[in-house]
Design an enzyme around this catalytic site. Structure first.
Site, short mmCIF file in Angstrom:
data_model
loop_
_atom_site.label_atom_id
_atom_site.label_comp_id
_atom_site.label_asym_id
_atom_site.label_seq_id
_atom_site.Cartn_x
_atom_site.Cartn_y
_atom_site.Cartn_z
N HIS A 101 -12.72 2.09 2.38
CA HIS A 101 -12.26 3.16 3.27
C HIS A 101 -13.51 3.94 3.69
CE1 HIS A 101 -8.81 2.79 0.44
NE2 HIS A 101 -8.04 3.14 1.45
N ASP A 104 -14.68 6.37 1.08
CA ASP A 104 -15.20 5.82 -0.19
C ASP A 104 -16.72 5.78 -0.15
OD1 ASP A 104 -12.55 5.10 -0.63
OD2 ASP A 104 -12.87 2.99 -0.08
N GLU A 232 -0.48 -3.10 5.78
CA GLU A 232 -0.25 -3.31 4.34
C GLU A 232 1.04 -2.57 3.98
OE1 GLU A 232 -3.59 -2.47 1.69
OE2 GLU A 232 -2.15 -1.83 0.17
N ASP A 309 -1.42 -0.21 -9.88
CA ASP A 309 -2.67 -0.91 -9.50
C ASP A 309 -3.40 -1.51 -10.70
OD1 ASP A 309 -2.40 -0.45 -6.77
OD2 ASP A 309 -3.63 1.36 -6.76
C1 XLS Z 1 -2.57 2.34 -1.73
C2 XLS Z 1 -3.11 1.24 -0.96
C3 XLS Z 1 -4.48 1.46 -0.35
C4 XLS Z 1 -4.77 0.45 0.71
C5 XLS Z 1 -5.91 0.79 1.60
O1 XLS Z 1 -1.53 2.24 -2.36
O2 XLS Z 1 -3.08 0.10 -1.78
O3 XLS Z 1 -5.45 1.47 -1.34
O4 XLS Z 1 -4.99 -0.83 0.18
O5 XLS Z 1 -5.76 2.04 2.19
CA CA Z 2 -3.78 -1.94 -1.38
CA CA Z 3 -1.47 0.05 -4.60
#
Ligand code: XLS
Ligand code: CA
Ligand code: CA
Length: 438
Positions: A101, A104, A232, A309
């Site tokens: 991002h 980041d 996404e 995650d």
């Molecule tokens: C958050 C998302 C994010 C995306 C990119 O839940 O996974 O990290 O992959 O913005």
């Molecule tokens: Ca993601």
């Molecule tokens: Ca995620």
């Protein structure tokens, strides 16, 4: 330059019997699987945000991991130290791609002009490292959810001024993606959704998101971006309801607004499961629509209802993922470890352990998925299961050359059909176990 991860050398493949924690046990980059080396099946990527920025901060406590890499946080020295750390880390693991991002990469300034200047500076530095190492950019994106200005979303915000800031960030993030040669550009609609319909015009918000995406496509193509845009999907978190709920919803949205030629899906395992699907389900829905673009390789926890995650360790899931990927003929994107170590795993060695786990899990998944396909029992059964459509009345149905009247007359002649053949689910679940554990 001095090493940042001094205690860790280049990670080697040592095989399943090795007890070395800092070695691959299944990921053997040159091993051939279905005619291609593993590393070509599995273009792995490092997620800048989790690996180089996240310290383990949660709602109840401060960070536990030191990600200063020897520099003062919030400075450009720190931004550069993260680049040094990231490239050393990827080289040691043999990871060829990264995802980022905008925020980041550098500390965000109060004024967007200064943030953009910092982004220019850091991306020059990244480019040097990329040339030295041959590491590439998988995809870029703009963080349009962290800054309080995006509290009501970016493309879906009620404020036209905030909308312009979203546009400005996308423009810059596309510039960076092109500069760094990124293959893709991601829209994750983190705050594109709502908390309550009592204050929300859903139709208006969705149309505005589509407008922003159309402008992004027009701009991206005008500066030479030839890669894929990705949505996404994620159903919730941070918002109660997010518009890109799952692959099916996002694909419908793209088609409705004429964006389907430029966009594909970036499917994240943990997001699919939050939507009440399996990871494999969202991959399949994307694949059958020609939109399986890239993958965020992680996993959730079935006992926790949020986006944990985690580094993927579930081989059943990675096998089913790789089954979909192989059946799709591969993906044009890659496998981004959008994953973070648990808060008590705060050491530098833990950072490597997370990636080793993820890479080994997907290597195993690839090996087992190839075996499932070569075994052929599942594919054969699925083919046979629909055989009644290959001749007679079935063939008429799938060639669109019949009518309800004709089908009804056919049914009346039959009186009652035989039961469809057994689905044999338990048998095939056993087949998968047999392949996984032989
Ligand atoms: C958050 C998302 C994010 C995306 C990119 O839940 O996974 O990290 O992959 O913005
Ligand atoms: Ca993601
Ligand atoms: Ca995620």
């Amino acid at each position: 330059m001095s090493e940042i991860f001094e205690s860790v050398g280049k990670i080697q493949y040592e095989g399943a019997d090795s007890k070395n924690a800092l070695a691959f046990h299944y990921y053997d980059p040159e091993r051939m699987i279905m005619g291609k080396p593993m590393k070509e099946h599995l273009p792995f990527a490092m997620a800048w945000w989790h690996n180089l920025c996240a310290t383990g901060v949660d709602m109840f406590g401060r960070g536990s991991a030191d990600k200063s890499f020897g520099a003062k946080e919030g400075t450009m020295e720190h931004a550069k130290a993260k680049v040094d750390a990231g490239f050393e880390f990827m080289e040691k693991l043999g990871i060829e791609y990264f995802c980022f991002h905008d925020v980041d990469l550098v500390p965000e300034a109060d004024d967007i002009k200064e943030t953009n200047r910092r982004l220019d500076e850091i991306s020059d530095y990244m480019l040097e490292k990329m040339k030295e190492t041959n590491i590439k950019c998988l995809w870029g994106t703009a963080n349009m959810f962290g800054n309080p200005r995006f509290m009501n979303g970016a493309g879906s915000t009620n404020s036209a001024d905030v909308y312009c800031f979203a546009a400005a960030q996308i423009k810059k993030a596309l510039d960076l993606t092109v500069k760094l040669g990124g293959k893709g550009y991601v829209f994750w609609g983190g705050r594109e959704g709502y908390e309550t319909l009592l204050n929300t015009d859903v139709k208006f918000e969705q149309e505005n998101i589509a407008r922003l995406m159309r402008m992004a496509v027009a701009y991206g193509r005008s500066i030479g971006f030839t890669g894929d845009f990705y949505i996404e999907p994620k159903p919730k978190e941070p918002m109660k309801h997010q518009y890109d709920f799952d692959a099916a919803t996002a694909i419908g949205f793209l088609r409705q607004y004429g964006l389907d030629k430029d966009f594909k899906m970036n499917i994240e395992a943990n997001h699919a499961t939050l939507a009440g699907h399996t990871f494999q389900h969202d991959l399949r829905i994307s694949a059958i629509n020609g939109m399986l673009g890239s993958i965020d390789a992680n996993q959730g926890d079935s006992l926790l209802g949020w986006d944990t995650d985690e580094f993927p360790f579930n081989v059943y899931e990675s096998t089913m993922c790789m089954y979909e990927v192989l059946k799709n003929g591969g993906i044009t994107g890659g496998f981004n470890f959008d994953a973070k170590t648990r808060r008590p795993s705060y050491t530098k060695e833990d950072m490597f352990a997370g990636y080793i786990l993820g890479m080994d899990t997907f290597a195993l998944g690839l090996i087992k998925a190839a075996e499932l396909i070569e075994d052929g029992r599942i594919d054969d059964f699925i083919r046979e299961r629909y055989l009644s459509y290959q001749s007679g009345i079935g063939a008429k149905i799938i060639s669109d050359s019949t009518s309800l009247e004709e089908l009804s007359a056919y049914a009346e002649r039959l009186g009652a059909p035989d039961l469809p053949g057994s689905g044999r689910q338990e048998y095939f679940e056993g087949v998968v176990n047999q392949i996984l554990f032989h």
